[in-house]
Design a protein around this motif. Structure first.
Motif, PDB file in Angstrom:
ATOM      1  N   PHE A  50       2.119  27.021  20.439  1.00 55.86           N
ATOM      2  CA  PHE A  50       3.526  26.670  20.612  1.00 55.86           C
ATOM      3  C   PHE A  50       4.196  26.473  19.259  1.00 55.86           C
ATOM      4  CE2 PHE A  50       1.237  24.414  24.165  1.00 55.86           C
ATOM      5  CZ  PHE A  50       1.451  25.411  25.107  1.00 55.86           C
ATOM      6  N   CYS A  51       5.273  27.174  19.034  1.00 55.48           N
ATOM      7  CA  CYS A  51       6.061  26.957  17.826  1.00 55.48           C
ATOM      8  C   CYS A  51       6.891  25.685  18.012  1.00 55.48           C
ATOM      9  CB  CYS A  51       6.969  28.156  17.582  1.00 55.48           C
ATOM     10  SG  CYS A  51       8.065  27.986  16.158  1.00 55.48           S
ATOM     11  N   PRO A  52       6.776  24.710  17.108  1.00 56.29           N
ATOM     12  CA  PRO A  52       7.525  23.452  17.257  1.00 56.29           C
ATOM     13  C   PRO A  52       8.985  23.620  16.817  1.00 56.29           C
ATOM     14  CG  PRO A  52       6.207  23.361  15.268  1.00 56.29           C
ATOM     15  CD  PRO A  52       5.894  24.683  15.921  1.00 56.29           C
ATOM     16  N   THR A  53       9.761  24.265  17.645  1.00 59.22           N
ATOM     17  CA  THR A  53      11.110  24.645  17.256  1.00 59.22           C
ATOM     18  C   THR A  53      11.998  23.437  16.945  1.00 59.22           C
ATOM     19  OG1 THR A  53      11.630  24.842  19.609  1.00 59.22           O
ATOM     20  CG2 THR A  53      11.078  26.857  18.443  1.00 59.22           C
ATOM     21  N   ALA A  54      11.887  22.377  17.727  1.00 60.47           N
ATOM     22  CA  ALA A  54      12.728  21.204  17.487  1.00 60.47           C
ATOM     23  C   ALA A  54      12.447  20.609  16.111  1.00 60.47           C
ATOM     24  CB  ALA A  54      12.501  20.164  18.582  1.00 60.47           C
ATOM     25  N   LYS A  55      11.188  20.565  15.732  1.00 62.62           N
ATOM     26  CA  LYS A  55      10.816  20.029  14.416  1.00 62.62           C
ATOM     27  C   LYS A  55      11.362  20.924  13.295  1.00 62.62           C
ATOM     28  CE  LYS A  55       6.737  18.199  13.760  1.00 62.62           C
ATOM     29  NZ  LYS A  55       5.268  17.995  13.527  1.00 62.62           N
ATOM     30  N   LEU A  56      11.267  22.232  13.481  1.00 59.00           N
ATOM     31  CA  LEU A  56      11.765  23.158  12.464  1.00 59.00           C
ATOM     32  C   LEU A  56      13.278  23.049  12.316  1.00 59.00           C
ATOM     33  CD1 LEU A  56       9.546  26.232  13.384  1.00 59.00           C
ATOM     34  CD2 LEU A  56       9.495  25.008  11.198  1.00 59.00           C
ATOM     35  N   LEU A  57      13.981  22.975  13.435  1.00 57.61           N
ATOM     36  CA  LEU A  57      15.436  22.849  13.378  1.00 57.61           C
ATOM     37  C   LEU A  57      15.846  21.538  12.713  1.00 57.61           C
ATOM     38  CD1 LEU A  57      16.302  24.220  16.924  1.00 57.61           C
ATOM     39  CD2 LEU A  57      16.938  25.284  14.751  1.00 57.61           C
ATOM     40  N   ALA A  58      15.112  20.466  13.010  1.00 60.28           N
ATOM     41  CA  ALA A  58      15.418  19.172  12.396  1.00 60.28           C
ATOM     42  C   ALA A  58      15.228  19.211  10.888  1.00 60.28           C
ATOM     43  CB  ALA A  58      14.540  18.083  13.010  1.00 60.28           C
ATOM     44  N   ALA A  59      14.327  20.098  10.424  1.00 52.08           N
ATOM     45  CA  ALA A  59      14.071  20.241   8.995  1.00 52.08           C
ATOM     46  C   ALA A  59      15.045  21.211   8.332  1.00 52.08           C
ATOM     47  CB  ALA A  59      12.640  20.717   8.766  1.00 52.08           C
ATOM     48  N   GLY A  60      15.950  21.785   9.125  1.00 46.79           N
ATOM     49  CA  GLY A  60      16.936  22.691   8.555  1.00 46.79           C
ATOM     50  C   GLY A  60      16.470  24.122   8.425  1.00 46.79           C
ATOM     51  N   VAL A  61      15.359  24.474   9.070  1.00 45.50           N
ATOM     52  CA  VAL A  61      14.852  25.846   9.009  1.00 45.50           C
ATOM     53  C   VAL A  61      15.628  26.708  10.006  1.00 45.50           C
ATOM     54  CG1 VAL A  61      12.834  27.329   9.363  1.00 45.50           C
ATOM     55  CG2 VAL A  61      12.557  25.053   8.327  1.00 45.50           C
ATOM     56  N   ASN A  62      16.081  27.872   9.557  1.00 47.68           N
ATOM     57  CA  ASN A  62      16.793  28.774  10.459  1.00 47.68           C
ATOM     58  C   ASN A  62      15.814  29.434  11.421  1.00 47.68           C
ATOM     59  OD1 ASN A  62      19.100  30.461  11.373  1.00 47.68           O
ATOM     60  ND2 ASN A  62      17.854  32.110  10.520  1.00 47.68           N
ATOM     61  N   LEU A  63      16.198  29.492  12.701  1.00 48.74           N
ATOM     62  CA  LEU A  63      15.359  30.111  13.723  1.00 48.74           C
ATOM     63  C   LEU A  63      16.092  31.268  14.385  1.00 48.74           C
ATOM     64  CD1 LEU A  63      13.573  27.531  13.447  1.00 48.74           C
ATOM     65  CD2 LEU A  63      13.267  27.640  15.907  1.00 48.74           C
ATOM     66  N   GLY A  64      15.370  32.362  14.574  1.00 45.63           N
ATOM     67  CA  GLY A  64      15.832  33.469  15.389  1.00 45.63           C
ATOM     68  C   GLY A  64      14.871  33.662  16.546  1.00 45.63           C
ATOM     69  N   LEU A  65      15.203  34.602  17.416  1.00 42.91           N
ATOM     70  CA  LEU A  65      14.375  34.878  18.583  1.00 42.91           C
ATOM     71  C   LEU A  65      13.978  36.350  18.620  1.00 42.91           C
ATOM     72  CD1 LEU A  65      16.096  32.997  21.553  1.00 42.91           C
ATOM     73  CD2 LEU A  65      13.917  32.430  20.476  1.00 42.91           C
ATOM     74  N   GLY A  66      12.742  36.599  19.065  1.00 44.06           N
ATOM     75  CA  GLY A  66      12.276  37.959  19.262  1.00 44.06           C
ATOM     76  C   GLY A  66      11.487  38.070  20.548  1.00 44.06           C
ATOM     77  N   THR A  67      11.409  39.280  21.061  1.00 41.85           N
ATOM     78  CA  THR A  67      10.621  39.498  22.270  1.00 41.85           C
ATOM     79  C   THR A  67       9.179  39.845  21.972  1.00 41.85           C
ATOM     80  OG1 THR A  67      11.253  41.826  22.286  1.00 41.85           O
ATOM     81  CG2 THR A  67      12.596  40.317  23.607  1.00 41.85           C
ATOM     82  N   ASP A  68       8.877  40.290  20.727  1.00 38.72           N
ATOM     83  CA  ASP A  68       7.621  40.952  20.414  1.00 38.72           C
ATOM     84  C   ASP A  68       7.607  42.264  21.203  1.00 38.72           C
ATOM     85  OD1 ASP A  68       5.290  41.232  18.969  1.00 38.72           O
ATOM     86  OD2 ASP A  68       4.282  39.502  19.842  1.00 38.72           O
ATOM     87  N   GLY A  69       6.479  42.934  21.303  1.00 34.25           N
ATOM     88  CA  GLY A  69       6.436  44.203  22.006  1.00 34.25           C
ATOM     89  C   GLY A  69       6.257  44.038  23.504  1.00 34.25           C
TER      90      GLY A  69
END
Length: 435
Positions: A285-304
């Protein structure tokens, strides 16, 4: 001055920031393929053509920030397997047998058709024979960010890292001035690319201002192997090589700790989250909430499609929002507006093309989608943003424009023959089954 096209819609989402403010009863004017202005619907400005969208949301097209488009022809071929088993025993042998220019061209056209019908106007691709993938995209009219894969070992496409890099740079001869195409470099992963090529890639990317994308911290095995081989975590290794900067997008990031977050935070690198592929392969699991709180930009992908198994970024957005709440044990983590931003402007930032697309702002390309909110699955409607994220709103995508060109009209593709795509996919399935 008279515009080329005027779009009147009940609701507008510009996605210029993560607040996702909803505007009502506005008109978007388009000239020469770009957003010209946003005005009230009572504006007297003239346009050569006008489309009345009625009870629709007009918003940026989705930006699929990571995938392997041609692998659509492997959809469902090897499911319910661990990542390395899936790769080593099924995908890599299949690629060795089938992947070539013809396969990539056909698989990419199939993927593009699927993505357009679900509102995607830009996609990033990391796959072999990128020339043929780009050609398929340009013919269809979709925006394409091409990350030529780079590895230390040979494939059907190249013999070593040096040859992969040379082939990536050669793409500039044909597609360097194509406005729909952005060329980048795609070192596959830290465990498949050694230090020398990683340094070389960084130098080239900085000189030519090319975006770079890498699979990173996808599995616990990858991290353990790096600790044994290098005595450091993959993110730390890349940091020390000078590899990570604002031009870099790091895909997956399911196995990270606070030290990895801090490195990302200071490097300016983005993370591309592919929740459904990660869930299906049990990668973590990517900890998206933690990354966003740290100011890291997030995008989304489907993979293949071989590991998802669809290319519907709207579904990815819904999964990302709900998974973030479970991982953070916080129902307020990654609210709907943030998920929408990740699927549009956040993904464009991750790919280094936010000045061109990802939001509806004057001067940017008119890469847009219209979603019909009057249909049964959207009733009743209390909150437009919530509805877009938490229902399957992609089923209601009626129109898609890229650079002002209409590619989906009332749900029908305008540049791709859908029946032909289905027949061709079935022919490939027969060939692959027969070996």
């Amino acid at each position: 001055m008279t515009a080329d096209l005027r779009l009147n819609a009940r609701w507008l989402l510009t996605m210029a920031d993560a607040t996702a403010t909803v505007q009502e009863n506005v008109a978007v004017f388009i000239s020469n393929g770009r957003i010209d202005s946003i005005e009230p619907q009572d504006s007297t400005r003239l346009a050569a053509a006008t489309i009345e969208l009625g009870q629709h949301v007009l918003m940026p097209g989705y930006v699929n920030a990571h995938g392997h488009a041609a692998m659509s022809l492997f959809r469902g071929m090897a499911d319910d397997l661990a990542l390395m088993t899936w790769l080593q025993e099924h995908i890599w042998p299949a690629e060795g047998r089938w992947v070539g220019p013809e396969f990539v061209y056909a698989g990419t056209r199939l993927a593009v058709a699927e993505m357009l019908k679900a509102g995607t106007t830009t996609f990033a691709d990391m796959y072999f024979f990128p020339h043929d993938a780009i050609q398929a995209s340009v013919e269809a009219g979709i925006r394409h960010v091409s990350f030529t894969p780079i590895l230390d070992f040979p494939t059907n496409f190249a013999a070593n890292a040096d040859e992969y890099i040379k082939k990536a740079l050669k793409l500039d001869d044909k597609f360097g001035k194509q406005p729909l195409v952005t060329l980048g470099l795609g070192p596959h992963a830290p465990y498949t690319v050694s230090d020398g090529p990683l340094r070389q890639i960084r130098v080239i990317a900085d000189e030519k201002r090319m975006p770079v994308q890498i699979h990173l911290h996808e599995t616990a095995f990858e991290v353990e192997e790096s600790l044994q081989k290098y005595g450091k975590r993959p993110t730390r290794r890349l940091q020390e090589l000078g590899f990570l900067n604002a031009q870099t997008s790091c895909v997956h990031m399911t196995q990270i700790d606070d030290s990895d977050v801090e490195i990302l935070q200071h490097s300016g690198a983005s993370v591309v989250h592919c929740p459904e592929s990660n869930l299906k392969l049990a990668s973590g699991f990517c900890p998206t909430a933690k990354l966003l709180a740290a100011g890291v930009n997030l995008g989304l992908g489907t993979d293949g499609a071989a590991s998802n198994n669809d290319l519907n970024l709207q579904g990815e957005m819904k999964t990302a929002a709900m998974l973030a709440k479970a991982v953070a044990a916080d129902a307020a983590a990654v609210p709907a507006a943030q998920a929408l931003y990740m699927a549009t402007h956040g993904s464009a930032r991750a790919l280094g093309i936010a000045s061109q697309t990802g939001s509806i702002e004057a001067g940017k390309w008119a890469d847009l989608q219209a979603i019909d909110m009057s249909v049964l699955p959207q009733q009743p409607l209390f909150d437009v943003i919530s509805q877009l994220v938490y229902t399957d709103s992609s089923r209601s995508t009626s129109h898609v424009w890229v650079a002002g060109k209409l590619l989906l009209d009332q749900g029908q593709l305008t540049t791709i023959d859908e029946d032909q795509m289905i027949a061709q996919a079935q022919q490939w399935a027969t060939r692959i089954k027969q070996g």
